[in-house]
Design a protein around this motif. Structure first.
Motif, PDB file in Angstrom:
ATOM      1  N   GLY A  22      10.913  -4.185  34.965  1.00  0.00           N
ATOM      2  CA  GLY A  22      10.174  -3.228  35.551  1.00  0.00           C
ATOM      3  C   GLY A  22       9.043  -2.362  34.486  1.00  0.00           C
ATOM      4  O   GLY A  22       7.775  -2.303  35.275  1.00  0.00           O
ATOM      5  N   GLU A  25       6.379  -5.232  33.941  1.00  0.00           N
ATOM      6  CA  GLU A  25       5.652  -5.365  35.168  1.00  0.00           C
ATOM      7  C   GLU A  25       4.659  -4.305  35.253  1.00  0.00           C
ATOM      8  O   GLU A  25       3.463  -4.621  35.871  1.00  0.00           O
ATOM      9  CB  GLU A  25       6.613  -5.977  36.228  1.00  0.00           C
ATOM     10  N   ARG A  26       5.007  -3.298  35.252  1.00  0.00           N
ATOM     11  CA  ARG A  26       4.192  -1.992  35.946  1.00  0.00           C
ATOM     12  C   ARG A  26       3.967  -0.913  34.833  1.00  0.00           C
ATOM     13  O   ARG A  26       3.037  -0.044  35.455  1.00  0.00           O
ATOM     14  CB  ARG A  26       5.203  -1.780  37.242  1.00  0.00           C
ATOM     15  N   LYS A 288      12.008  -5.607  42.811  1.00  0.00           N
ATOM     16  CA  LYS A 288      10.867  -4.947  42.470  1.00  0.00           C
ATOM     17  C   LYS A 288      10.832  -3.314  42.673  1.00  0.00           C
ATOM     18  O   LYS A 288       9.701  -2.678  42.749  1.00  0.00           O
ATOM     19  CB  LYS A 288       9.987  -5.372  43.629  1.00  0.00           C
ATOM     20  N   GLY A 291      10.236  -1.053  38.714  1.00  0.00           N
ATOM     21  CA  GLY A 291       8.727  -0.698  38.072  1.00  0.00           C
ATOM     22  C   GLY A 291       8.256   0.495  38.823  1.00  0.00           C
ATOM     23  O   GLY A 291       7.977   1.417  37.889  1.00  0.00           O
ATOM     24  N   PRO A 292       8.332   0.709  39.875  1.00  0.00           N
ATOM     25  CA  PRO A 292       7.882   1.877  40.437  1.00  0.00           C
ATOM     26  C   PRO A 292       8.882   3.049  40.018  1.00  0.00           C
ATOM     27  O   PRO A 292       8.425   4.159  39.898  1.00  0.00           O
ATOM     28  CB  PRO A 292       8.086   1.595  42.091  1.00  0.00           C
ATOM     29  N   GLU A 295       7.929   4.076  36.575  1.00  0.00           N
ATOM     30  CA  GLU A 295       6.677   4.402  36.927  1.00  0.00           C
ATOM     31  C   GLU A 295       6.606   5.972  37.102  1.00  0.00           C
ATOM     32  O   GLU A 295       6.127   6.828  36.651  1.00  0.00           O
ATOM     33  CB  GLU A 295       5.773   3.734  37.742  1.00  0.00           C
TER      34      GLU A 295
END
Length: 338
Positions: A22, A25-26, A288, A291-292, A295
């Motif tokens: 994660g 990716e982000r 998925k 990542g958020p 973040e």
């Protein structure tokens, strides 16, 4: 404020892979600068990817490591002592769910976080699961009308991936705090709370079809929310081939949302105009969500932004699990927040 968050991975097992992916990716503003694990080979494997310093001692890492925050990725019984040490050292903390296996442990962690004055987040990645977030948007738009009921089905075939250790800690009730409800089941309970509001009470039965697990591997429960609405919660892990089943259904007065099962995901809307279903989101899936999540944590530390869900929110999943266990024993409705 600094523009990079230096992060230590405490525990370099299976869930650490999701967190690191994660980040890659982000979240470019997060740099993993320490990899900590009693198994040096595991720590070195993550260090090879990140350039992190390797530690086999958490105490030594806190004394000698160069990091601002600790990502605690350990068995449930280690959450409290490791979080308390991090707060005492003035570190920000991202802590895998559950916060602790007991409410008393959670209270001690929350008190320590307040004294430290650092950012504290419980890593319930379902808060950021793309399909879950999309469903929340659809509900809030009114396209489903008034929500009548919902169903969460955490059902999957036994997977050795999560039980690789010589003596898997998830088999031990004393370490996990229970079985599949307190562990993976939280990922199905959080979305219900996001969509339907806070829980009020639960009635449940549990079973133990997976013989090697001391805690429950089967749950059938009904949740009643403070609004009066009800939802079903099923959880099952068995060493049996299983057919496909949606992981969530949300039924409203205008239609129904179906969130597909398996970790691939996807979401469809069934209404009067689309009785065969209309795809609202192509499969994104569980992976998925990390990542958020990372973040959000980085923004809270680096930018002072509020978290999507504060650490106290995670008490809801733990309290639901504990109420399920009480109900299975009492054979009665049990209050979640009582």
């Amino acid at each position: 404020m600094p523009d990079t968050l230096r992060l230590a991975l405490l525990g370099c097992g299976a869930i650490a892979r999701y967190h690191l992916n994660g980040i890659k990716e982000r979240v470019p503003r997060v740099k993993v600068t320490a990899a900590i694990d009693t198994d040096r080979a595991k720590a070195e494997a993550y260090a090879a990817e990140t350039g992190a310093q390797v530690f086999t001692s958490y105490d030594e890492a806190l004394e000698m490591g160069q990091f601002d925050a600790v990502d605690i990725l350990l068995p449930h019984d280690l959450h409290e002592p490791c979080a308390l040490k991090a707060f005492a050292a003035g570190k920000h903390v991202l802590l895998e769910k559950p916060m602790a296996p007991t409410l008393e442990g959670c209270a001690r962690i929350l008190e320590a976080s307040k004294k430290a004055g650092t950012v504290f987040m419980v890593a319930e990645n379902a808060q950021y699961w793309p399909e879950v977030v999309k469903a929340q948007e659809v509900i809030q738009s009114g396209d489903l009308g008034e929500i009548i009921t919902a169903r969460a089905a955490f059902v999957c075939e036994f997977d050795e991936y999560w039980f690789k250790e010589k003596k898997p800690w998830r088999y031990e009730k004393s370490r996990a705090g229970g079985g599949i409800t307190i562990d993976g089941g939280s990922h199905w309970i959080r979305p219900l709370r996001m969509w339907m509001g806070e829980l009020d009470e639960v009635v449940a039965v549990i079973g133990h079809p997976l013989a090697q697990m001391e805690g429950e591997s089967l749950v059938r429960a009904i949740f009643r929310f403070q609004s009066g609405a009800v939802a079903g919660f099923d959880a099952m892990m068995v060493a049996t081939p299983m057919g496909p089943e949606p992981w969530w259904r949300i039924t409203g007065t205008k239609g129904e949302l179906v969130l597909d099962g398996a970790f691939g995901g996807g979401i469809r809307l069934y209404d009067r105009e689309h009785r065969q279903g209309r795809t609202l989101m192509e499969p994104q899936g569980y992976a998925k969500s990390f990542g958020p999540e990372l973040e959000d944590f980085a923004r809270a530390v680096l930018d002072g932004k509020p978290l999507a869900a504060g650490p106290e929110s995670a008490l809801g999943e733990l309290r639901a699990a504990l109420a399920i266990y009480r109900s299975a024993s009492s054979r009665q409705w049990e209050k979640v927040w009582g």
